[in-house]
Design an enzyme around this catalytic site. Structure first.
Site, PDB file in Angstrom:
ATOM      1  N   LYS A 302       0.853  -1.194   0.000  1.00 33.70           N
ATOM      2  CA  LYS A 302       0.000   0.000   0.000  1.00 33.70           C
ATOM      3  C   LYS A 302       0.887   1.243   0.000  1.00 33.70           C
ATOM      4  O   LYS A 302       0.905   2.032   0.953  1.00 33.70           O
ATOM      5  CB  LYS A 302      -0.934  -0.008   1.222  1.00 33.70           C
ATOM      6  CG  LYS A 302      -2.091  -1.001   1.082  1.00 33.70           C
ATOM      7  CD  LYS A 302      -3.069  -0.887   2.239  1.00 33.70           C
ATOM      8  CE  LYS A 302      -3.992   0.308   2.115  1.00 33.70           C
ATOM      9  NZ  LYS A 302      -5.006   0.128   1.072  1.00 33.70           N
ATOM     10  N   GLU A 338      -7.429  -7.346  -9.632  1.00 32.90           N
ATOM     11  CA  GLU A 338      -8.158  -6.569  -8.631  1.00 32.90           C
ATOM     12  C   GLU A 338      -9.073  -5.558  -9.299  1.00 32.90           C
ATOM     13  O   GLU A 338      -8.893  -5.207 -10.469  1.00 32.90           O
ATOM     14  CB  GLU A 338      -7.191  -5.798  -7.722  1.00 32.90           C
ATOM     15  CG  GLU A 338      -6.521  -6.609  -6.650  1.00 32.90           C
ATOM     16  CD  GLU A 338      -5.759  -5.710  -5.679  1.00 32.90           C
ATOM     17  OE1 GLU A 338      -5.829  -5.981  -4.483  1.00 32.90           O
ATOM     18  OE2 GLU A 338      -5.116  -4.746  -6.115  1.00 32.90           O
TER      19      GLU A 338
END
Length: 461
Positions: A302, A338
Site C-alpha cells: 500500500k 483486482e
C-alpha cells in the site's frame, strides 16, 4: 463523574476541550485586567502591557513527553508589565485581544501542525465516504537509524514538510486502511489491528523505511480512536475510518532513503463507499489496455504511488456509467487481478475462487477474513488464477476491502457485452458473508476468532 482540572469541573475527560475552555477563561480575565488598567491609567500612567507567548513543555510539542499532557500544545499567554510610555491604549487593547484570531502553530522538527479545529455537529443521516475533520491525530517521528521516538496525540490540522521531502520527490510513503466500530453496548472496538501492523511493517521494508514496531502501531491506533471517540458513528450507521501514514519527511535531493520519517494517523467517520448504499450492486468494466501492477513491482504494497495511476481509467469508466474497473494481469492479460481498491471473488455453487497473492495483488485483511469465514461455513475457497471466462460464467461475484466491506457485483462488461449476476441484486453468498463479517465487527455476533480489539475509554489520556 466530573473531573477537576485546575479549579474547574468537567463532566467529561476530554482534556483538549477542557484546556480550550480554560484558555477562554484566561482571555476573559485578561480582558478584565486590561479594562481595569486602562481605567486606572487613563490620566497619567506610564505603564503598558505586552503579551508574550509562554510555550508549554507538554507532549503536544515534545514527542517524548507523556501522552496524558498532549493537548496543551498551544500554551498560554502571560501578561508582562513593562515601564514605558502608555500610548494608543485602544489599539494596544485590540491588538492583544485579537491575538486569539491568529493562526496557532505547533512546530516539531521538520513538520508543523496548523489550524486546530473543534468538533462540528455531524448529521449521521447524511454521512458518506468523505473526509470529516476530527478532533485529533497521532504523530511520531523517527530517524533513518530506526529509533522511533514516543509519539503523542495532537490537534488535527494541516502539516507542512520541506519541498525536498522524500515523500514529495520520490514517493517514499505507505498507508493503511482500518476501521473502528461502536457496539450495541456503546463500546468502541477495532478490527484485526495486528494484521494491519504486520502489513504496514512489510510495506515499510519494501519502500526502504524503518518499520513501525507492532506495539507502537497498535498503541497509536487505540490512542487516536480514543481521542476521537465522539466521531465513531452509531451502530449500523457507519464506522470510523483510520488512516495510518508512514512518510519520508526528511529533506533529500539525490535519490535515496529520507533521513527522517513521520508516522501519522488521522481518522474520519464514514458510511458506504459506493453510491447507492452499502449493499447496492456495482457495475464493473474490464480494462485491457492499462494495468494496475506488474510482476516484481509494488502491487502488494500500500504505497502512495500505487493508486493515482488507476484514476485515469477509473474516471473514464465512471463517465460511462460504471462504478469501477477490473484489472487483468500484466503478463498474459487474461486473468482477473483486482478492482481499483478492492479484492475480487467469484462464486460457483459451493466453491469460491479469488486471485492468488503472487506479488501483484494487495493482501487484503478483509479478503483474508472472508476466506476464513467462508471455509467455516462449508465453502471450498480456492486461491489461484481466475480467468475472465470463469468470471463471466459465475453464479455471483463480490468485492472485499476495508472501505467497501463486502459489495456485490451487479454486472461485468467486457468488450461491450454486459453480464448480469443475480438479476442485478446481491447474491446469497455475499449477503451471508457480509452479515457474518459486520456482525463480528459491530459486536452483534460473538467474536470466536479474537479479531476484535477493545479500545478503553480515555485510553489516550
Amino acid at each position: 463523574m466530573k473531573r477537576e482540572i485546575r479549579g474547574l469541573y468537567f463532566s467529561h475527560t476530554d482534556e483538549r476541550v477542557a484546556l480550550l475552555l480554560l484558555r477562554e477563561r484566561e482571555r476573559e480575565k485578561t480582558k478584565t485586567d486590561l479594562e481595569k488598567m486602562m481605567a486606572s491609567n487613563a490620566s497619567s500612567t506610564t505603564t503598558t502591557m505586552v503579551f508574550r507567548p509562554t510555550v508549554s513543555n507538554s507532549s503536544s510539542v515534545v514527542a517524548s513527553s507523556s501522552a496524558s499532557s498532549s493537548s496543551s500544545a498551544a500554551g498560554r499567554r502571560s501578561p508582562i508589565m513593562q515601564n514605558n510610555k502608555f500610548s494608543n491604549n485602544n489599539n494596544e487593547k485590540n491588538r492583544i485581544l485579537n491575538r486569539r484570531r491568529r493562526e496557532k502553530r505547533i512546530t516539531r522538527g521538520n513538520l508543523a501542525v496548523n489550524n486546530a479545529i473543534t468538533r462540528p455537529e455531524i448529521d449521521w443521516s447524511k454521512l458518506g465516504f468523505g473526509l470529516t475533520e476530527t478532533e485529533s491525530m497521532y504523530i511520531a517521528e523517527c530517524t533513518i537509524d530506526g529509533q522511533w521516538k514516543v509519539g503523542s496525540i495532537h490537534p488535527y490540522g494541516n502539516i507542512s514538510v520541506s519541498p525536498s521531502a522524500a515523500v514529495l520527490n520520490y514517493g517514499q510513503g505507505i498507508f493503511e486502511g482500518m476501521k473502528a466500530f461502536r457496539t450495541p453496548e456503546d463500546e468502541i472496538v477495532t478490527f484485526r489491528p495486528d494484521e494491519n501492523a504486520k502489513r504496514f511493517a512489510e510495506g515499510a521494508g519494501r519502500m526502504s523505511m524503518p518499520p513501525v514496531p507492532k506495539d507502537i502501531f497498535e498503541d497509536a491506533v487505540k490512542k487516536v480512536i480514543s481521542a476521537n471517540r465522539d466521531y465513531v458513528p452509531p451502530v449500523g450507521v457507519g464506522s470510523l475510518y483510520i488512516r495510518p501514514l508512514l512518510i519520508g519527511t526528511g529533506a533529500i535531493l539525490g535519490l535515496g532513503p529520507a533521513p527522517s520519517y513521520t508516522f501519522l494517523i488521522y481518522v474520519s467517520p464514514v458510511a458506504s463507499y459506493f453510491k447507492g448504499g452499502q449493499l447496492s450492486p456495482i457495475d464493473l468494466i474490464v480494462e485491457e489496455d492499462y494495468h494496475r501492477a506488474a510482476p516484481g513491482g509494488t502491487g502488494s504494497t500500500k504505497c502512495v504511488g500505487n493508486y493515482s495511476p488507476v484514476l485515469k481509467v477509473q474516471l473514464q469508466a465512471k463517465k460511462e456509467g460504471f462504478s469501477d474497473v477490473i484489472y487483468l494481469d500484466a503478463k498474459e492479460n487474461k486473468y482477473i487481478e483486482e478492482v481499483s481498491s478492492c479484492n475480487f471473488f467469484v462464486v460457483k455453487g459451493k466453491t469460491i475462487a479469488t486471485p492468488a497473492l503472487e506479488g501483484t495483488i494487495l493482501p487484503g485483511i478483509t479478503r483474508k477474513s472472508i476466506i476464513e469465514l467462508a471455509r467455516d461455513k462449508g465453502y471450498t475457497v480456492e486461491e489461484r488464477k481466475v480467468g475472465l471466462d470463469e468470471v463471466l460464467s459465475a453464479d455471483e461475484c463480490f468485492c472485499t476491502g476495508t472501505a467497501v466491506v463486502v459489495v456485490p457485483v451487479g454486472s461485468v462488461t467486457h468488450r461491450g457485452k454486459k453480464t448480469v449476476f443475480c438479476d442485478g441484486k446481491i447474491g446469497a453468498t455475499g449477503q451471508m458473508l457480509y452479515d457474518e463479517l459486520t456482525g463480528i465487527q459491530q459486536g452483534r455476533l460473538e467474536d470466536t476468532k479474537g479479531w476484535i480489539e477493545h479500545v478503553p475509554k480515555d485510553y489516550h489520556l
